[in-house]
Each structure stands twice: as structure tokens, then as C-alpha cells.
Design a protein around this motif. Sequence first.
Motif, PDB file in Angstrom:
ATOM      1  N   LYS A  63     107.589 -30.477  54.040  1.00 53.06           N
ATOM      2  CA  LYS A  63     108.486 -30.499  55.199  1.00 53.06           C
ATOM      3  C   LYS A  63     107.824 -30.434  56.566  1.00 53.06           C
ATOM      4  O   LYS A  63     108.518 -30.347  57.565  1.00 53.06           O
ATOM      5  CB  LYS A  63     109.524 -29.372  55.062  1.00 53.06           C
ATOM      6  N   GLU A  64     106.505 -30.447  56.645  1.00 54.84           N
ATOM      7  CA  GLU A  64     105.919 -30.257  57.971  1.00 54.84           C
ATOM      8  C   GLU A  64     105.160 -31.467  58.515  1.00 54.84           C
ATOM      9  O   GLU A  64     104.737 -31.456  59.660  1.00 54.84           O
ATOM     10  CB  GLU A  64     104.975 -29.034  57.949  1.00 54.84           C
ATOM     11  N   MET A  65     104.968 -32.500  57.715  1.00 53.35           N
ATOM     12  CA  MET A  65     104.088 -33.569  58.186  1.00 53.35           C
ATOM     13  C   MET A  65     104.787 -34.550  59.127  1.00 53.35           C
ATOM     14  O   MET A  65     105.941 -34.884  58.962  1.00 53.35           O
ATOM     15  CB  MET A  65     103.496 -34.330  56.997  1.00 53.35           C
ATOM     16  N   PHE A 111      98.808 -31.238  63.566  1.00 53.20           N
ATOM     17  CA  PHE A 111     100.220 -31.516  63.849  1.00 53.20           C
ATOM     18  C   PHE A 111     101.090 -31.102  62.669  1.00 53.20           C
ATOM     19  O   PHE A 111     100.849 -31.538  61.550  1.00 53.20           O
ATOM     20  CB  PHE A 111     100.399 -33.016  64.118  1.00 53.20           C
ATOM     21  N   ARG A 112     102.048 -30.230  62.951  1.00 47.72           N
ATOM     22  CA  ARG A 112     102.989 -29.845  61.891  1.00 47.72           C
ATOM     23  C   ARG A 112     104.375 -29.696  62.492  1.00 47.72           C
ATOM     24  O   ARG A 112     104.528 -29.075  63.542  1.00 47.72           O
ATOM     25  CB  ARG A 112     102.582 -28.501  61.246  1.00 47.72           C
ATOM     26  N   HIS A 113     105.357 -30.256  61.799  1.00 46.20           N
ATOM     27  CA  HIS A 113     106.724 -30.155  62.285  1.00 46.20           C
ATOM     28  C   HIS A 113     107.318 -28.839  61.802  1.00 46.20           C
ATOM     29  O   HIS A 113     107.950 -28.772  60.754  1.00 46.20           O
ATOM     30  CB  HIS A 113     107.539 -31.350  61.792  1.00 46.20           C
ATOM     31  N   GLU A 114     107.037 -27.779  62.572  1.00 52.27           N
ATOM     32  CA  GLU A 114     107.519 -26.441  62.212  1.00 52.27           C
ATOM     33  C   GLU A 114     108.497 -25.985  63.284  1.00 52.27           C
ATOM     34  O   GLU A 114     108.560 -26.561  64.362  1.00 52.27           O
ATOM     35  CB  GLU A 114     106.355 -25.447  62.192  1.00 52.27           C
ATOM     36  N   ARG A 115     109.205 -24.897  62.999  1.00 49.05           N
ATOM     37  CA  ARG A 115     110.101 -24.354  64.011  1.00 49.05           C
ATOM     38  C   ARG A 115     109.231 -23.688  65.080  1.00 49.05           C
ATOM     39  O   ARG A 115     108.495 -22.758  64.804  1.00 49.05           O
ATOM     40  CB  ARG A 115     111.049 -23.330  63.407  1.00 49.05           C
ATOM     41  N   GLY A 119     102.947 -18.560  68.803  1.00 50.30           N
ATOM     42  CA  GLY A 119     101.899 -18.664  67.788  1.00 50.30           C
ATOM     43  C   GLY A 119     102.159 -19.750  66.752  1.00 50.30           C
ATOM     44  O   GLY A 119     101.450 -19.852  65.753  1.00 50.30           O
ATOM     45  N   ARG A 120     103.205 -20.521  66.954  1.00 51.79           N
ATOM     46  CA  ARG A 120     103.513 -21.594  65.996  1.00 51.79           C
ATOM     47  C   ARG A 120     103.976 -22.819  66.791  1.00 51.79           C
ATOM     48  O   ARG A 120     105.042 -22.812  67.386  1.00 51.79           O
ATOM     49  CB  ARG A 120     104.603 -21.119  65.027  1.00 51.79           C
ATOM     50  N   TYR A 121     103.163 -23.831  66.795  1.00 52.52           N
ATOM     51  CA  TYR A 121     103.429 -25.004  67.612  1.00 52.52           C
ATOM     52  C   TYR A 121     103.406 -26.249  66.738  1.00 52.52           C
ATOM     53  O   TYR A 121     102.983 -26.204  65.592  1.00 52.52           O
ATOM     54  CB  TYR A 121     102.375 -25.124  68.730  1.00 52.52           C
ATOM     55  N   CYS A 208     105.765 -16.340  50.075  1.00 52.87           N
ATOM     56  CA  CYS A 208     107.025 -16.702  50.726  1.00 52.87           C
ATOM     57  C   CYS A 208     107.252 -15.848  51.974  1.00 52.87           C
ATOM     58  O   CYS A 208     107.081 -14.635  51.950  1.00 52.87           O
ATOM     59  CB  CYS A 208     108.191 -16.520  49.756  1.00 52.87           C
ATOM     60  N   LYS A 209     107.638 -16.511  53.069  1.00 50.65           N
ATOM     61  CA  LYS A 209     107.850 -15.792  54.327  1.00 50.65           C
ATOM     62  C   LYS A 209     109.129 -14.943  54.267  1.00 50.65           C
ATOM     63  O   LYS A 209     109.282 -14.001  55.029  1.00 50.65           O
ATOM     64  CB  LYS A 209     107.923 -16.777  55.495  1.00 50.65           C
ATOM     65  N   VAL A 210     110.052 -15.292  53.360  1.00 51.46           N
ATOM     66  CA  VAL A 210     111.313 -14.556  53.244  1.00 51.46           C
ATOM     67  C   VAL A 210     111.196 -13.413  52.236  1.00 51.46           C
ATOM     68  O   VAL A 210     111.506 -12.259  52.526  1.00 51.46           O
ATOM     69  CB  VAL A 210     112.459 -15.515  52.801  1.00 51.46           C
TER      70      VAL A 210
END
Length: 417
Positions: A63-65, A111-115, A119-121, A208-210
Motif C-alpha cells: 500500500k505504500e509504493m 518515496f512512500r504513500h503513507e499518512r 516524522g513520516r513523509y 503491527c502498529k495497532v
Amino acid sequence: MAIQAIKGVKDILPADMPLWQHLEATARKLFEDYGFSEIRVPVFEYTELFARSIGVSTDIVEKEMYTFEDRDGRKITLRPEGTAGVVRAFVEHKMYAESQLTRLYYMGPMFRHERPQKGRYRQFYQIGVEALGLDHPHVDIEVLAMLHALFTRIGVGGLTLQINSLGDSECRGAYRDALKSYLKAKLPTLCGDCQRRYETNPLRVLDCKVDGDKFADSPIMLDYLCTPCKEHFETVEAGLRKLDIPFEINPRLVRGLDYYTRTTFELVMGHLGAQNTVAAGGRYDGLVREIGGPATGGIGFALGVERAISLMNSTNIARPCPALFLSALGAEAVAFALPILHDLRSAGIRVDTDYSGSSLKSQMKKADKSGADLTLIIGEQEIANGKAILRNMQTKEQSELLLATLKEDLKKRLLSA
Ligand code: ATP
Ligand code: MG
């Protein structure tokens, strides 16, 4: 309305640059000391390179590319990390034939399609290294020692190096089975991602982050290591102790990328919140083969530059100031000063000027603001006398310099220091 930058990307402005340059220069010097050479690989590659090396069931690939079709209809991806491209280049240029151990480093945007959040770009920078060719545990120690030294040199303390072993294809299967039976009962209470990963890549559930903190009593890989993996891990541990490199064993540390084997590690900071990992890496002994090269050991790490910068203290980092401010008073002096400015700069002297020709008072303000130690003042009168005035901005002392020997004089004063 003015066009703005894309969401989740960030300009790095001149005011931030001294820290960035200090980090980059420190890393370069350190890596070269350890025998690593820089490599620059493209920021885009065929999508299948990342899918194959990072693994199709990872967050990054799922989900991030940033993937698109180019005008030739090929699927292209902006690199989400550096290792895949470096290993692709290592194989493509048969670097393995040149030496037993190839030590490489890189720096650049990923490059990552993250929220987007602190610290997260979506475009961020990494500095990374890869040591390719051997699976000797001393290479692991070397890479970890270098990571530790980097943060020491940039003056960032309070970080914890966590290490673990993920085993290899010999022993991971049994652990995977044990973990799956442990997770089975919990499955209905876990998030959708975990439920999916349970099938595709159960080790990733631990990351897992959750739900990551629900598995404190899970089986651990360290209990399942085969003899060679166990010996490898023990040698790494002993080596780190010998070199006084502090570390903790985190037996539930796994990584988001599929290619890792054996030694795996993260450098974490207590107070960076959810984005608390500053650097991460590990061994990936199967990756070179996966990309079409010979069976070759490899280990590397990447550090997040933005996160490292946020921990650095800017107070001791010198901002590059001009050595000299050239203050030309009036239009005639501005014209007269043009070749002087050019000469001084081509002699390697850092000179600032503003071409305003404005009053002495206003230019002294600008000279002060520029941070220059010295100001060279040239007005109509100075041109007529063949002498310029040199003002020490700290002591306010002034002296005269002959225009004819100006360049040599200033070179002596400014370049010998
Ligand atoms: P996280 O768990 O924080 O998502 P990750 O496991 O995806 O990290 P890696 O792929 O190991 O991260 O990348 C190495 C380092 O790069 C991270 O430790 C972090 O410092 C940095 N990094 C990763 N993703 C981002 C991002 N989107 N923005 C800024 N830095 C990042
Ligand atoms: Mg991530």
C-alpha cells in the motif's frame, strides 16, 4: 491561488541545511573510514524489483509504493527504500566478481504513500549502507559499530540499539508454525491487517502498529534458531560486548521487509512517539540470489534523515557565513567593485554583497546580518585614492588596503586562517 507542494512532502530550507550537511558530511567521512564507497542508483526502477525483493505481502509493496505506467507502458515505481536498487546494481555490474566484500553507502530521497505526520513523509531521505559478499558475523559487528559511531559523532545520545535474529530458511519454518498456533486463538480480536498477515507473513504480525503490544508472551525466534544461526547470533553479541557497543535483545523485533535473515536491528528513541525508529536494518542473505545474482551474504541499514535531524542539536554546528561583505557606496562604486568581487570569489574567498549602492549605515546593518567578519568598503573617495577600507565587524577597527594589491592582501588574511 498559488500552487503548493504536494501533501506529505517537505522543503528543506537553507536554514535547515547546516544540520543536513553536517549529518551527511559526518556520515560520508565515517563510512569512507570503514572502507565503504558511495553508490548512486536511480530513484525509479521497474516495479517488479521492489515487489520481488521487499516482498509482495509487506506494507510497502501492498500500500505504500508510488507506481505508475510510463509512456512505454512499463510499470515503474519511485524507490521506497535503497537496498533493492543497490543490490540490483551490484548484480547488474557483477560487482561480486571484483571483491569478496563490497561495501557501499548511499544517501537520497525515498518515496512512500503513507499518512503524513511528524516524522513520516511521502518523500523522505535515507542514508544507508550495504555490505555485500560475506555472511561472516564480524561484518554484522562492523556495520553495527559504524551505526553506533555515526550517532556518537553527530552527538545524539539516548538511543537504544535493539537486536534480534530472524533465523534463516532452515529454522524459520518451525518458528512460523509455532507463532501461527499461538496467534490462532487471538486472531478474531486482531486488526484486519494482522488477520491477513497471519496467512501471508505471520512474523509481521509482531510488528503491527495497532496490535503489536499484544504479543508479549508469544514464542520467540531465538528459541528456534538452528545451530549455525545461533552461533552467528552469539558471535555478534560477543563482538558488540567486546567493542563496548550497548545493545538490548528484543526477541520480538521483526522488520517490515521480507528479505531479512539472521541479525536484525533497530535504533530506537524513547521520545519520538510512534515514529521512534531512527535507523533500521539487518542481514539479507537470500536477496542477491533473489535478484538474479549468486548466493551472497549481505547486511545493511538505513537511517531516516528527518528523524535523525530532529534529534540533533544545532547549537554547535557552524553556519557557513561569508568571510567578507563587500559594501559599495553608490552606483559608480557598485560598477567598480564588479571585477573585485569576481576576483575575490574566484580566489576562493566567500564574499557577499547586495548591489544596492545604498548608504554606509544601511550596508553595515546588512553586513552584520550576513555574519561576515570583515567588510570591505568602497566609495567614490576610495576609488579616487586607490584604497579601500577594511572594517573588522567585531572590533569596529578600520584599516586601509591598497586596491592594487587587494586580492593578495585579502587572500593572505582570509585563506591562511
Ligand atoms: P516505520 O516502522 O516507522 O514505518 P519502516 O520499518 O517502514 O519504519 P524502514 O523501511 O526500515 O522503516 O526505513 C528505515 C528508516 O527510514 C526508518 O527507521 C525511519 O527512520 C525512516 N523512514 C521510514 N519511512 C519513513 C517516512 N515515511 N518518513 C520519514 N522517515 C521514514
Ligand atoms: Mg513504514
